[in-house]
Design an enzyme around this catalytic site. Sequence first.
Site, PDB file in Angstrom:
ATOM      1  N   GLY A  77       0.870  -1.166   0.000  1.00  0.00           N
ATOM      2  CA  GLY A  77       0.000   0.000   0.000  1.00  0.00           C
ATOM      3  C   GLY A  77       0.905   1.212   0.000  1.00  0.00           C
ATOM      4  O   GLY A  77       1.832   1.293  -0.800  1.00  0.00           O
ATOM      5  N   GLU A  78       0.684   2.110   0.915  1.00  0.00           N
ATOM      6  CA  GLU A  78       1.516   3.314   1.020  1.00  0.00           C
ATOM      7  C   GLU A  78       2.062   3.369   2.446  1.00  0.00           C
ATOM      8  O   GLU A  78       1.295   3.542   3.402  1.00  0.00           O
ATOM      9  CB  GLU A  78       0.665   4.534   0.680  1.00  0.00           C
ATOM     10  CG  GLU A  78       1.455   5.801   0.477  1.00  0.00           C
ATOM     11  CD  GLU A  78       2.497   5.702  -0.629  1.00  0.00           C
ATOM     12  OE1 GLU A  78       2.211   5.094  -1.670  1.00  0.00           O
ATOM     13  OE2 GLU A  78       3.616   6.206  -0.427  1.00  0.00           O
ATOM     14  N   SER A  79       3.367   3.204   2.581  1.00  0.00           N
ATOM     15  CA  SER A  79       3.956   3.077   3.911  1.00  0.00           C
ATOM     16  C   SER A  79       3.751   4.333   4.765  1.00  0.00           C
ATOM     17  O   SER A  79       3.523   4.233   5.975  1.00  0.00           O
ATOM     18  CB  SER A  79       5.451   2.747   3.799  1.00  0.00           C
ATOM     19  OG  SER A  79       6.093   3.639   2.924  1.00  0.00           O
TER      20      SER A  79
ATOM     21  N   CYS B  27       6.088  -5.427   0.297  1.00  0.00           N
ATOM     22  CA  CYS B  27       6.190  -4.112  -0.344  1.00  0.00           C
ATOM     23  C   CYS B  27       6.177  -2.982   0.693  1.00  0.00           C
ATOM     24  O   CYS B  27       7.132  -2.839   1.437  1.00  0.00           O
ATOM     25  CB  CYS B  27       5.106  -3.985  -1.404  1.00  0.00           C
ATOM     26  SG  CYS B  27       5.527  -2.785  -2.659  1.00  0.00           S
TER      27      CYS B  27
ATOM     28  N   ARG C 176      13.071   3.106  -0.901  1.00  0.00           N
ATOM     29  CA  ARG C 176      11.669   3.258  -1.322  1.00  0.00           C
ATOM     30  C   ARG C 176      11.578   3.602  -2.797  1.00  0.00           C
ATOM     31  O   ARG C 176      12.443   4.301  -3.320  1.00  0.00           O
ATOM     32  CB  ARG C 176      11.029   4.411  -0.556  1.00  0.00           C
ATOM     33  CG  ARG C 176      10.209   4.010   0.605  1.00  0.00           C
ATOM     34  CD  ARG C 176       9.458   5.226   1.145  1.00  0.00           C
ATOM     35  NE  ARG C 176       8.142   5.355   0.565  1.00  0.00           N
ATOM     36  CZ  ARG C 176       7.440   6.480   0.603  1.00  0.00           C
ATOM     37  NH1 ARG C 176       7.922   7.562   1.164  1.00  0.00           N
ATOM     38  NH2 ARG C 176       6.244   6.523   0.064  1.00  0.00           N
TER      39      ARG C 176
ATOM     40  N   ILE D 204       5.104  -3.416  -7.727  1.00  0.00           N
ATOM     41  CA  ILE D 204       4.315  -2.204  -7.978  1.00  0.00           C
ATOM     42  C   ILE D 204       4.923  -1.061  -7.176  1.00  0.00           C
ATOM     43  O   ILE D 204       4.851  -1.055  -5.945  1.00  0.00           O
ATOM     44  CB  ILE D 204       2.838  -2.396  -7.573  1.00  0.00           C
ATOM     45  CG1 ILE D 204       2.226  -3.586  -8.313  1.00  0.00           C
ATOM     46  CG2 ILE D 204       2.047  -1.116  -7.851  1.00  0.00           C
ATOM     47  CD1 ILE D 204       0.841  -3.964  -7.843  1.00  0.00           C
ATOM     48  N   ARG D 205       5.536  -0.127  -7.865  1.00  0.00           N
ATOM     49  CA  ARG D 205       6.235   0.997  -7.201  1.00  0.00           C
ATOM     50  C   ARG D 205       6.976   0.467  -5.965  1.00  0.00           C
ATOM     51  O   ARG D 205       6.858   0.983  -4.853  1.00  0.00           O
ATOM     52  CB  ARG D 205       5.255   2.114  -6.838  1.00  0.00           C
ATOM     53  CG  ARG D 205       4.708   2.818  -8.070  1.00  0.00           C
ATOM     54  CD  ARG D 205       3.827   4.005  -7.740  1.00  0.00           C
ATOM     55  NE  ARG D 205       2.654   3.628  -6.986  1.00  0.00           N
ATOM     56  CZ  ARG D 205       2.457   3.924  -5.701  1.00  0.00           C
ATOM     57  NH1 ARG D 205       3.356   4.633  -5.049  1.00  0.00           N
ATOM     58  NH2 ARG D 205       1.381   3.530  -5.092  1.00  0.00           N
TER      59      ARG D 205
ATOM     60  N   HIS E  41       4.641  -8.607  -4.535  1.00  0.00           N
ATOM     61  CA  HIS E  41       3.296  -8.879  -3.977  1.00  0.00           C
ATOM     62  C   HIS E  41       2.898 -10.339  -4.196  1.00  0.00           C
ATOM     63  O   HIS E  41       2.231 -10.639  -5.188  1.00  0.00           O
ATOM     64  CB  HIS E  41       2.265  -7.994  -4.688  1.00  0.00           C
ATOM     65  CG  HIS E  41       2.309  -6.559  -4.288  1.00  0.00           C
ATOM     66  ND1 HIS E  41       1.515  -6.036  -3.308  1.00  0.00           N
ATOM     67  CD2 HIS E  41       3.055  -5.540  -4.747  1.00  0.00           C
ATOM     68  CE1 HIS E  41       1.763  -4.746  -3.170  1.00  0.00           C
ATOM     69  NE2 HIS E  41       2.691  -4.420  -4.038  1.00  0.00           N
TER      70      HIS E  41
ATOM     71  N   GLU F 182       0.562 -11.883  -2.906  1.00  0.00           N
ATOM     72  CA  GLU F 182      -0.913 -12.008  -2.830  1.00  0.00           C
ATOM     73  C   GLU F 182      -1.572 -11.656  -4.172  1.00  0.00           C
ATOM     74  O   GLU F 182      -2.766 -11.863  -4.314  1.00  0.00           O
ATOM     75  CB  GLU F 182      -1.447 -11.125  -1.687  1.00  0.00           C
ATOM     76  CG  GLU F 182      -1.560  -9.637  -1.968  1.00  0.00           C
ATOM     77  CD  GLU F 182      -0.230  -8.887  -1.993  1.00  0.00           C
ATOM     78  OE1 GLU F 182       0.839  -9.523  -1.922  1.00  0.00           O
ATOM     79  OE2 GLU F 182      -0.261  -7.650  -2.118  1.00  0.00           O
TER      80      GLU F 182
END
Length: 199
Positions: free
Chosen positions: A47-49, A79, A106, A133-134, A169, A171
């Site tokens: 997600g977004e850390s 991630c 990051r 993903i990023r 990822h 998942e």
Amino acid sequence: MNIGVLALQGAFAEHLAALRKLGANGVEIRQRADFHAGLDGIILPGGESTVMGKLLRELELYAPIRDAIAAGMPVLSTCAGLILLAERAENNEKTYFALMDITVRRNAYGRQLGSFRTTTDIAGIGPYPMVFIRAPFISSVGPKAHVLATVDGHVVAARQQNMLATAFHPELTDDLRVHSYFINMIAQVNANCCQQQTA
Ligand code: GLN
């Protein structure tokens, strides 16, 4: 087996689905009361850390989760979750739980165009389809952790005792072997615990 999945933001639903397919019970952690003593492990999703770090503090989940992992609770972090676990971050980026002896970079593959797939060996698992993903990568691994996988010379999976971290990822593929590996980690911890209790 009850496995908490941090469900504040990001790709938590896919982790819950993977656990369900493997017959484990995923428990959404949305607030302090959800993080209870009956959990055998925890997943920190992508997600977004920065957002997750802020919400962890606001919801008073930061200290209990950090203490549980420090005390040996098995954790799978993917991630952004890996960023949450890292002791060190490059470029003066923030650190969060700071429990795993790794340095993270990051958005290591560029911010917008950094999404790709590749298949590479994971130690103890074999060739594995990886979705990035990023993503971050692990720019260095200290003596307490060890490398499980590299892509183009960069570490993308590592393990330190009860902590398993992937830059990709697992998942988001149909391949359940990373989640199975994590469930085996939990089973080993539980076996050690109960042998000690009955000894
Ligand atoms: N770029 C995100 C971060 O820095 C991580 C991306 C992801 O989890 N897919 O937190």
